[in-house]
Every structure is written in structure tokens, then in C-alpha cells.
Design a protein around this motif. Structure first.
Motif, PDB file in Angstrom:
ATOM      1  N   SER A  79       0.830  -1.194   0.000  1.00  0.00           N
ATOM      2  CA  SER A  79       0.000   0.000   0.000  1.00  0.00           C
ATOM      3  C   SER A  79       0.869   1.249   0.000  1.00  0.00           C
ATOM      4  CB  SER A  79      -0.927   0.009   1.217  1.00  0.00           C
ATOM      5  OG  SER A  79      -1.746   1.151   1.213  1.00  0.00           O
ATOM      6  N   SER A  80       2.013   1.193   0.659  1.00  0.00           N
ATOM      7  CA  SER A  80       3.018   2.249   0.583  1.00  0.00           C
ATOM      8  C   SER A  80       4.319   1.705   1.148  1.00  0.00           C
ATOM      9  CB  SER A  80       2.578   3.494   1.362  1.00  0.00           C
ATOM     10  OG  SER A  80       3.437   4.576   1.090  1.00  0.00           O
ATOM     11  N   VAL A  81       5.438   2.283   0.711  1.00  0.00           N
ATOM     12  CA  VAL A  81       6.742   1.828   1.173  1.00  0.00           C
ATOM     13  C   VAL A  81       7.651   3.032   1.389  1.00  0.00           C
ATOM     14  CG1 VAL A  81       7.678   1.579  -1.168  1.00  0.00           C
ATOM     15  CG2 VAL A  81       8.665   0.234   0.693  1.00  0.00           C
ATOM     16  N   ALA A  82       8.518   2.937   2.374  1.00  0.00           N
ATOM     17  CA  ALA A  82       9.565   3.937   2.609  1.00  0.00           C
ATOM     18  C   ALA A  82      10.836   3.171   2.949  1.00  0.00           C
ATOM     19  CB  ALA A  82       9.174   4.888   3.735  1.00  0.00           C
ATOM     20  N   ILE A  83      11.894   3.436   2.208  1.00  0.00           N
ATOM     21  CA  ILE A  83      13.150   2.703   2.407  1.00  0.00           C
ATOM     22  C   ILE A  83      14.109   3.550   3.228  1.00  0.00           C
ATOM     23  CG2 ILE A  83      15.084   1.566   1.250  1.00  0.00           C
ATOM     24  CD1 ILE A  83      13.299   1.170  -1.179  1.00  0.00           C
ATOM     25  N   GLU A  84      14.666   2.963   4.281  1.00  0.00           N
ATOM     26  CA  GLU A  84      15.644   3.659   5.118  1.00  0.00           C
ATOM     27  C   GLU A  84      16.889   3.960   4.280  1.00  0.00           C
ATOM     28  OE1 GLU A  84      16.615   1.321   8.498  1.00  0.00           O
ATOM     29  OE2 GLU A  84      14.621   1.436   9.399  1.00  0.00           O
ATOM     30  N   GLN A  85      17.142   5.229   4.047  1.00  0.00           N
ATOM     31  CA  GLN A  85      18.285   5.602   3.211  1.00  0.00           C
ATOM     32  C   GLN A  85      19.606   5.209   3.848  1.00  0.00           C
ATOM     33  OE1 GLN A  85      17.823   7.148  -0.037  1.00  0.00           O
ATOM     34  NE2 GLN A  85      15.813   6.304   0.499  1.00  0.00           N
ATOM     35  N   LEU A 116       3.537  -0.625   4.363  1.00  0.00           N
ATOM     36  CA  LEU A 116       2.255  -0.294   4.971  1.00  0.00           C
ATOM     37  C   LEU A 116       1.115  -1.102   4.350  1.00  0.00           C
ATOM     38  CD1 LEU A 116       1.106   1.964   6.966  1.00  0.00           C
ATOM     39  CD2 LEU A 116       0.508   3.193   4.874  1.00  0.00           C
ATOM     40  N   PRO A 117       0.460  -1.953   5.128  1.00  0.00           N
ATOM     41  CA  PRO A 117      -0.804  -2.539   4.641  1.00  0.00           C
ATOM     42  C   PRO A 117      -1.934  -1.551   4.901  1.00  0.00           C
ATOM     43  CG  PRO A 117      -0.236  -3.485   6.762  1.00  0.00           C
ATOM     44  CD  PRO A 117       0.856  -2.504   6.432  1.00  0.00           C
ATOM     45  N   ASP A 118      -2.920  -1.504   3.995  1.00  0.00           N
ATOM     46  CA  ASP A 118      -4.062  -0.643   4.276  1.00  0.00           C
ATOM     47  C   ASP A 118      -5.111  -1.466   5.037  1.00  0.00           C
ATOM     48  OD1 ASP A 118      -5.179  -2.179   2.288  1.00  0.00           O
ATOM     49  OD2 ASP A 118      -5.575  -0.540   0.910  1.00  0.00           O
ATOM     50  N   ARG A 119      -6.342  -0.992   5.045  1.00  0.00           N
ATOM     51  CA  ARG A 119      -7.351  -1.662   5.868  1.00  0.00           C
ATOM     52  C   ARG A 119      -7.576  -3.102   5.414  1.00  0.00           C
ATOM     53  NH1 ARG A 119     -12.480   1.601   3.329  1.00  0.00           N
ATOM     54  NH2 ARG A 119     -12.575   0.434   1.401  1.00  0.00           N
ATOM     55  N   GLY A 120      -8.067  -3.953   6.287  1.00  0.00           N
ATOM     56  CA  GLY A 120      -8.229  -5.360   5.977  1.00  0.00           C
ATOM     57  C   GLY A 120      -9.499  -5.684   5.206  1.00  0.00           C
ATOM     58  N   TRP A 121      -9.438  -6.753   4.467  1.00  0.00           N
ATOM     59  CA  TRP A 121     -10.587  -7.336   3.782  1.00  0.00           C
ATOM     60  C   TRP A 121     -11.303  -6.314   2.887  1.00  0.00           C
ATOM     61  CZ3 TRP A 121     -12.952 -11.989   6.531  1.00  0.00           C
ATOM     62  CH2 TRP A 121     -13.670 -12.778   5.622  1.00  0.00           C
ATOM     63  N   ASN A 122     -10.604  -5.823   1.898  1.00  0.00           N
ATOM     64  CA  ASN A 122     -11.175  -4.791   1.035  1.00  0.00           C
ATOM     65  C   ASN A 122     -12.299  -5.290   0.148  1.00  0.00           C
ATOM     66  OD1 ASN A 122      -9.525  -2.738   1.897  1.00  0.00           O
ATOM     67  ND2 ASN A 122      -7.908  -3.220   0.472  1.00  0.00           N
ATOM     68  N   ARG A 123     -12.287  -6.568  -0.224  1.00  0.00           N
ATOM     69  CA  ARG A 123     -13.260  -7.074  -1.184  1.00  0.00           C
ATOM     70  C   ARG A 123     -14.655  -7.223  -0.587  1.00  0.00           C
ATOM     71  NH1 ARG A 123     -11.149  -8.904  -6.112  1.00  0.00           N
ATOM     72  NH2 ARG A 123      -8.997  -8.208  -6.227  1.00  0.00           N
ATOM     73  N   ASP A 124     -14.742  -7.711   0.640  1.00  0.00           N
ATOM     74  CA  ASP A 124     -16.030  -8.103   1.199  1.00  0.00           C
ATOM     75  C   ASP A 124     -16.511  -7.224   2.343  1.00  0.00           C
ATOM     76  OD1 ASP A 124     -16.070 -10.304  -0.541  1.00  0.00           O
ATOM     77  OD2 ASP A 124     -14.787 -11.434   0.799  1.00  0.00           O
ATOM     78  N   GLY A 125     -15.785  -6.178   2.658  1.00  0.00           N
ATOM     79  CA  GLY A 125     -16.155  -5.322   3.771  1.00  0.00           C
ATOM     80  C   GLY A 125     -14.964  -5.051   4.655  1.00  0.00           C
ATOM     81  N   ASP A 166      -7.679   4.628   7.532  1.00  0.00           N
ATOM     82  CA  ASP A 166      -7.448   3.825   6.329  1.00  0.00           C
ATOM     83  C   ASP A 166      -6.076   4.224   5.794  1.00  0.00           C
ATOM     84  OD1 ASP A 166      -7.475   2.365   4.040  1.00  0.00           O
ATOM     85  OD2 ASP A 166      -9.201   3.348   3.126  1.00  0.00           O
ATOM     86  N   CYS A 167      -5.045   3.513   6.244  1.00  0.00           N
ATOM     87  CA  CYS A 167      -3.662   3.851   5.896  1.00  0.00           C
ATOM     88  C   CYS A 167      -3.415   3.629   4.406  1.00  0.00           C
ATOM     89  CB  CYS A 167      -2.690   2.982   6.685  1.00  0.00           C
ATOM     90  SG  CYS A 167      -2.736   3.228   8.469  1.00  0.00           S
ATOM     91  N   GLU A 168      -2.910   4.644   3.719  1.00  0.00           N
ATOM     92  CA  GLU A 168      -2.659   4.524   2.290  1.00  0.00           C
ATOM     93  C   GLU A 168      -1.268   4.984   1.871  1.00  0.00           C
ATOM     94  OE1 GLU A 168      -4.217   3.001   0.087  1.00  0.00           O
ATOM     95  OE2 GLU A 168      -6.194   2.684   0.935  1.00  0.00           O
ATOM     96  N   SER A 169      -0.649   5.865   2.624  1.00  0.00           N
ATOM     97  CA  SER A 169       0.654   6.392   2.206  1.00  0.00           C
ATOM     98  C   SER A 169       1.530   6.620   3.426  1.00  0.00           C
ATOM     99  CB  SER A 169       0.478   7.673   1.398  1.00  0.00           C
ATOM    100  OG  SER A 169      -0.427   8.572   2.019  1.00  0.00           O
ATOM    101  N   LEU A 170       2.846   6.577   3.189  1.00  0.00           N
ATOM    102  CA  LEU A 170       3.803   6.501   4.294  1.00  0.00           C
ATOM    103  C   LEU A 170       5.030   7.352   4.013  1.00  0.00           C
ATOM    104  CD1 LEU A 170       5.032   5.043   6.869  1.00  0.00           C
ATOM    105  CD2 LEU A 170       5.815   3.265   5.279  1.00  0.00           C
ATOM    106  N   GLY A 171       5.482   8.079   5.025  1.00  0.00           N
ATOM    107  CA  GLY A 171       6.740   8.802   4.955  1.00  0.00           C
ATOM    108  C   GLY A 171       7.491   8.635   6.259  1.00  0.00           C
ATOM    109  N   LEU A 172       8.820   8.520   6.182  1.00  0.00           N
ATOM    110  CA  LEU A 172       9.652   8.407   7.372  1.00  0.00           C
ATOM    111  C   LEU A 172      10.198   9.786   7.738  1.00  0.00           C
ATOM    112  CD1 LEU A 172      11.750   5.166   6.651  1.00  0.00           C
ATOM    113  CD2 LEU A 172       9.581   5.381   7.881  1.00  0.00           C
ATOM    114  N   GLY A 173       9.921  10.221   8.968  1.00  0.00           N
ATOM    115  CA  GLY A 173      10.452  11.491   9.424  1.00  0.00           C
ATOM    116  C   GLY A 173      11.916  11.360   9.808  1.00  0.00           C
TER     117      GLY A 173
END
Length: 460
Positions: A14-20, A38-47, A139-146
Motif C-alpha cells: 500500500s506504501s513503502v519507505a526505504i531507510e536511506q 504499509l498494509p491498508d485496511r483489511g478485507w477490502n473485497r467483502d467489507g 485507512d492507511c494509504e501512504s507513508l513517509g519516514l520522518g
């Protein structure tokens, strides 16, 4: 594969951030590093289900196969190793949830936070009876490392931006301008019309918001500048009042920019329009290719992953007609940050998706065609055709960039670009609720996570 909590690892793409700082070239010529996935919310197909949001730590080992060809293809040359998982909790330490947010009603609130999208549910949130509970819905969709080791998460329910500590506790929440906030019946409504699996007949009226982000079209893309000072967040497609209710008209999407250089203060500084590309569907109709991720390159330039939907592994139609990694530049784009455009219902385009005449969008440049059959064949992959291990999954949703050799390779312009697919928890052997809840996706498919790696040269 299951994480250390007993749950299915899920769609790590769902999103990735690589430790530089972890990325290196080894003595044997291989490359290795650590990615946060990052996985987003579970079971997207059926609810939706009461899946606690989390981020996974994954080890990477890349072995280059420079001589691979369609006639002499390479076997898999990227190894993934599961290392760890961090579970997310709200400001008070209560686990967050992936259940769809409530349609209306009061939201959870904490000192120093805006009102947060909230899910109210009975029992354990997996269908069992019991007392009513309330949790912050994300609903986690994107990721950034501070730069300080914290995580920044782009969310679709709000759409909000969240900062989490290294141990997963919510530290702050950014609520975007009112134009972004979904409204139904003239009231704030954070639901994405995605009822839980145990109550699939729940009706949301109206199904789509009247204004604000459309269902499941929130901050799909988020990226932090290399110096850690600026945060960029891009909606998956246009707001409802700007043509966002239809695939054919949701082209004009908003990029919002925050200055996060001061740990004690976040400043909203810019807002621009990105005109998403158009693509053909199998019936010949033209639709908008939604944003699936962004990645800051330098200055005012960002990568964007744009693609079609409902085509690929896990779908009935296996041939994708459009998957690209492109570049957009906001140097000459209009800064639309204003009370006029940011108020509730504020619009930079009409309902047909036509941009107002005085607004200049970002410059957009095509770059990489993911569906290039000749390149895919070099690694025994294919777009379309049989459902086998070489078929590209439907959802490609994340970008990660690391230098090939920042000091010695082409003056630091050469990079490896990682692109990960999200398998959407499509498995017949799934587990959630710390291994106690078993499920099988109704599609009948079993999808592996997939990763593509590109060697590219970026302009200085």
C-alpha cells in the motif's frame, strides 16, 4: 506469511519507505537495505474489519541480473525478509481500527487534536456480540519516514495526515482545509460507504459525499522531502465538488504542502492542482487514471504512480491498459491556497472536471511504462493472460527510491526505484485479530506480494 502478532502480513505494498541510511552495496555485488511497508485496511473485497493499523519492517536483498532477456529471463532476484511490525494506537494508547468510520455523530477528541474519524462497533469488531466500542478509524494509504524516526501516514477516511511515534502511538493529526472534508446531508461524514463484513447490508445515504473527498479517494500519496522539512500529500483523485464523483471527470486532484521543519509547529504553505492522465477502459471509454503514490525527487519535482483499476492478478480481467510512473513539476503551478478554494464546497473545477481558466496545473511528464511487455519478459512476468505467478497484480501502489551509488555513479543521478503491489489481503488462508479470526477472500484467489525494481537516471 504472518507477522509476529499472528496476523496475515497483508498487502505490504500500500506504501513503502526505504531507510536511506540502511541501503548499501555489499562486497559480493548485491544490495541490501530495510523498507517500512504499509498494509491498508483489511478485507477490502467483502467489507471492513477491526484490523489494527500497522507498519511492517522488511529486509531487502537485490541481486542484479544485467544480462536478463526475454530469451534468457532471470529468476526472482529480490529477496524479502520479514523483520518486525509496529501496531498503531490512538493518542490515548487505544488501538486504531480499519473499520469504516461512522456516517455521522460525535467523533473522538483529544487535547491538541482535531476531531478524529471514529468507528463505533459491537463486540470485537469481527462479528461477535458484546459491548459497544469506539476507536479512531484510519485507512492507511501512504507513508513517509520522518528524520526523527517517526512515521507520517496519509489516510483516506478523513482524509487526514497522522504522525506516529517509533512505537506506534499517534502524536498529532493534520486536518486539511474544509474543502477536503466529506459532507453528507450538510454534515461532516467520514464514512467511505464500506460497511463491515458482519453488516454488509448497512446502507449509506447518500452513498457518495456531496462535497469533500470521494469514497476511498483520500491521501493515497504522501512524501517527505529529503531534508525532512516539507511534507507533500496528494489525493487519489478530485474532490466530489470538482468532478470527483465519476471516473471520467475526477481528473483535477489537489496536492497540499506542509512545512514540518519545526517539531512543535506545522504550517500549511502551498496547494496545487495535478491534472491526472486519462486512460482507456476495455470498452473504449476514457477515464481518469487515479494517483496511487507520490515520491519527492528534488525541489519542485515528484514522481507519481498512476494506473487503471480492476485489471490484473486477482481480477477477472487480467490485462491492464495503463500503469505508469510519471513526473510532475509544481514550479509554475498556481498556488490555490486561499479561503475561497479551501472553504467547504470550494471548487477549482466544475462538476464535469473542467479546471477554472485562471488556474495553471503542475507540468506533467510521462516517464516509465510499467506494462512494457519486453521489459517484463526479462523477469518471467507478464501483463494479462493466465492467472499464474508471473501475472502482474492489479494494484501497484507504492514507490521507494535509493541511490545506486550516490558518490561514484553518474554523479549521483542513478537510482533504484522500487514499486510494490498491494495484494489487498487476497488470500485463502488469512488470519486477523491476533491470529484468532480466520478468513478466505471471496474471489478465491491467492495473491503473493510483488515488487518491481527499475534502474533509472534522474536529471540533476
Amino acid at each position: 506469511m504472518h507477522d509476529r502478532h499472528g496476523d496475515t502480513l497483508g498487502g505490504i505494498g500500500s506504501s513503502v519507505a526505504i531507510e536511506q541510511e540502511s541501503w548499501k552495496k555489499n562486497e559480493d555485488g548485491t544490495y541490501s537495505g530495510i523498507a517500512w511497508c504499509l498494509p491498508d485496511r483489511g478485507w477490502n473485497r467483502d467489507g471492513t474489519l477491526n484490523f489494527q493499523n500497522r507498519v511492517h519492517k522488511i529486509g531487502l536483498k537485490l541481486t542484479l541480473k544485467l544480462n536478463a532477456s526475454a530469451e534468457h529471463p532471470s529468476d526472482k532476484n529480490l529477496e524479502l525478509e520479514y523483520l518486525d511490525t509496529i501496531l498503531f494506537t490512538g493518542p490515548d494508547g487505544t488501538p486504531t481500527t480499519s473499520l469504516d468510520a461512522d456516517v455521522s455523530g460525535s467523533c473522538l477528541s483529544y487535547d491538541g487534536f482535531p476531531e478524529l474519524p471514529t468507528a463505533t462497533y459491537p463486540g470485537d469488531g469481527f462479528g461477535s456480540d458484546g459491548p459497544v466500542n469506539r476507536r479512531v478509524a484510519v485507512d492507511c494509504e501512504s507513508l513517509g519516514l520522518g528524520p526523527d524516526g517517526t512515521f507520517w501516514i496519509g489516510d483516506e477516511y478523513g482524509p487526514y495526515i497522522y504522525q506516529f511515534s517509533q512505537d506506534g502511538k499517534m502524536l498529532r493529526a493534520i486536518r486539511p482545509p474544509d474543502a477536503y472534508i466529506p459532507h453528507r446531508n450538510d454534515k461532516v461524514s467520514f464514512s467511505s460507504a464500506s460497511p463491515p463484513i458482519y453488516d454488509k447490508k448497512r446502507v449509506i445515504e447518500p452513498e457518495k459525499p456531496e462535497s469533500g473527498r470521494n469514497n476511498n479517494q483520500g491521501f493515497e500519496g504522501l512524501s517527505i522531502s529529503h531534508d525532512g522539512k516539507m511534507l507533500y500529500a496528494l489525493l487519489q483523485s478530485a474532490l466530489a465538488q470538482e468532478g470527483g464523483k465519476k471516473k471520467k471527470t475526477r481528473r483535477q486532484t489537489r496536492l497540499i504542502v506542509y512545512d514540518i521543519s519545526d517539531p512543535g509547529r506545522i504550517e500549511y504553505v502551498q496547494e496545487h492542482i495535478v491534472s491526472l492522465p486519462l486512460c482507456k477502459e476495455h470498452d473504449g471509454d476514457k477515464v481518469v487514471a487515479g494517483n496511487s503514490d507520490i515520491l519527492h525527487i528534488k525541489g519542485n519535482q515528484l514522481l507519481i504512480l498512476a494506473r487503471d483499476s480492476d485489471a490484473g492478478g486477482g481480477s477477472e480481467e487480467t490485462l491492464s491498459l495503463f500503469r505508469q510512473i510519471d513526473i510532475f513539476d509544481i514550479s509554475n503551478a498556481t498556488n490555490i491556497k486561499s479561503d475561497h478554494y479551501d472553504k467547504k464546497g470550494g471548487a477549482i473545477a466544475n462538476e464535469k472536471g473542467d479546471l477554472l481558466n485562471d488556474i495553471v496545473p503542475a507540468q506533467y511528464f510521462p516517464f516509465i511504462n510499467i506494462n512494457d511487455s519486453s521489459e517484463l519478459a526479462r523477469f518471467k512476468l507478464h501483463n494479462g493472460g493466465d492467472h499464474d505467478s508471473g501475472l502482474l497484480n492489479e494494484k501497484w501502489e507504492s514507490l521507494g527510491l535509493v541511490p545506486v551509488d550516490a558518490e561514484n555513479s553518474n554523479n549521483g543521478k542513478d537510482y533504484f526505484l522500487f514499486c510494490l503491489s498491494d495484494n489487498d489481503f487476497i488470500t485463502q488462508h488469512g488470519r486477523m485479530n491476533f491470529g484468532k479470526f480466520e478468513y478466505a477472500d471471496s474471489s478465491g484467489y491467492e495473491l503473493d506480494n510483488q515488487v518491481l525494481v527499475f534502474h533509472l537516471t534522474l536529471p540533476t
